[in-house]
Write an enzyme that holds these catalytic residues in place. Sequence first.
Site, short mmCIF file in Angstrom:
data_model
loop_
_atom_site.label_atom_id
_atom_site.label_comp_id
_atom_site.label_asym_id
_atom_site.label_seq_id
_atom_site.Cartn_x
_atom_site.Cartn_y
_atom_site.Cartn_z
N TYR A 43 0.83 -1.20 0.00
CA TYR A 43 0.00 0.00 0.00
C TYR A 43 0.87 1.25 0.00
O TYR A 43 0.62 2.21 -0.76
CB TYR A 43 -0.90 -0.03 1.22
CG TYR A 43 -1.71 1.20 1.49
CD1 TYR A 43 -2.88 1.46 0.78
CD2 TYR A 43 -1.33 2.09 2.48
CE1 TYR A 43 -3.65 2.58 1.05
CE2 TYR A 43 -2.09 3.22 2.75
CZ TYR A 43 -3.24 3.47 2.04
OH TYR A 43 -3.99 4.58 2.32
N LYS A 68 1.09 4.19 -2.85
CA LYS A 68 0.80 5.60 -2.57
C LYS A 68 2.00 6.49 -2.90
O LYS A 68 1.84 7.61 -3.38
CB LYS A 68 0.39 5.77 -1.11
CG LYS A 68 -0.95 5.15 -0.76
CD LYS A 68 -2.11 5.79 -1.51
CE LYS A 68 -3.46 5.35 -0.96
NZ LYS A 68 -4.60 5.96 -1.65
#
Length: 273
Positions: free
Chosen positions: A168, A172
């Site tokens: 994740y 990002k």
Amino acid sequence: MKPTDERSHESTDARTGRRLDGYGVLITGAGRGIGAATARRLTAEGARVLVTDRDADRAAATAETLPGARSFGCDVADRASVEAAVAYAVEHVGSLDVLVNNAHSCTPDAPLFEDEPDEDWALDLDITLTGAFRCARAALPHLVASGRGSIVMIGSVNGARDFGNHAYSAAKAGLAGLTRTLSGHAAPRGVRVNLIEPGTIHTPAWAGREAVLDRAAALYPLGRVCTPDDIASAVAFLASADASWITGVTLPVDGGILASDVGLRRAFRGAEL
């Protein structure tokens, strides 16, 4: 260079005071949480919103609460689905002036990094980063044609600092890089591209773990965790003509946690964390 539309520099509609009157907006992952809050806020600002989500029923339920909103089941992992959503927005919303890339995936870390499965890594990057790429690619010609096009990426403080979640966080961080490169490409065509970096947000994903959020709040300089409405407010600003001279930036909406480590400051003072 694309000629400037002087009207796009007016910050509000003179009759209503709403910054997004007449704008057509597509929001991904908008069935709940940040996406749903953003749909509510942009509708209140006068926008015509297309609520999209992989869960079509959830998207429809959100859209039904918003005047003039429509919904569409869109899986950002599928190019055909993304292109269909963009085409639907152009045909049924009337224009596409703003794309909000909010859809994401966040799989839990394995206890040891070497045990991280390929499929979890691939899923987070495909939904969070490549999904945003697919949506921007499909939307860009229409954003150019609008004369006031804007893309707002929803990133995370995880992309700037270690808060866990390897895949994740990498996705990002990739969004921040995509924002920079795409903003340079799109600016001469009249489209702005910006990124918001939220801190910890109290969304339905935290249901049953409110005690964790309470502990986290104590580590934020502003003393609380983020709400979806905090992010929606920042999206409304960046999407509007109030931000007409802003592109390629990362805006932390993080309660100050990237600027100041409250826990470390307390440790230096010998206080309880």
